[in-house]
Design a protein around this motif. Sequence first.
Motif: not given
Length: 254
Positions: A38-62
Motif C-alpha cells: 500500500l502507498p507509503a509516506g516519504e519517511r517510510d523506507i524499505a529495501v526489497n531484495f529479489i532472491i533467485l532460488p540458486e542464490f541459496f546453493d551456497r547459503t544453506l550449506p553454511m
Amino acid sequence: MVYMCTGTTTHIINEAKTITLKEGDLLFLNQYATQEILPAGERDIAVNFIILPEFFDRTLPMMERESILRDFLVSSLSQNSALISYLHFRAKEIVPVQNLIENMIWTLLSDRKGVSTLTQMTMGLIFMNLSAFADTINQDGPDQYEQNIVFSVLKYIETHYKDGTLSQISAELKQPTYYISRLLKKHINNNFKGLLQQRKLQQAGWLLANTSLPVEDIIGAVGYDNSSYFYRKFKEKHGVSPKEYRISSRKKTL
C-alpha cells in the motif's frame, strides 16, 4: 525479502493477509506468494531484495548442521506446497541480524568485485542467526496462533532431542497433548515422535562427520538406548551405516 529501515509499510499477501512492517522487521516471501504494498509516506523506507532460488546453493550449506527447524524454514520459502507462504521476523532487537543486513546493503551498493560471494555468505549468517530466534516469527495476530505453537515445538525439539517428551512441551505451552499432535500433523505432516527421531538422526550424522566419538558413544549422546534400533533407523534415513557415513563425510572434506 523485505527489510524495513524506517517507518512502516503495509503489505497484503496472497490477497488475504495484511501485515504492517515496522522498523527492523524482515519479511520473507515464498517464491509463489503474491504481495501488494500500500502507498507509503516519504519517511517510510524499505529495501526489497529479489532472491533467485540458486542464490541459496551456497547459503544453506553454511548452516552448520541439519535441523528440522532449518528444514521447515527453508521449505516455507521454497516449496509451492508449503503451508506457510511468508515468514515475518520482528528483528529490531536482534542486533547481529541488524548488523548483517546493513553490511549486506552497503556491500551491494559498493558494487565491487566478489560482491555476489560475500552477499551469499552474509545471507547464510543471517539465516543462522534467525534460526535461533524462531520465537520472533509470525507473531502478528490470532490467525497465527497455530503456527506459533508449531514453531515453539520445533524450537523445543532442537534442544531437547535427547530426552524431550510431548507431555513436557505440552505442559510448557499449556496445551493438551492431542491438540499439539493435531497441529504437527496439520502443519508438518509428522508427529512428535517422528520429529524427535528425525532430529536425533540428524545430530548423530553431524557427530559422525565432525567428531571422532565412537559410534556407541554417539548413540547414547543423541538419546538412544537400543543400538540395533539406532543402526536400523540410521540406515533408513541416510542409506548407509554409521561407519560408512563417517568415511564418506571425511572424504568430502579432503
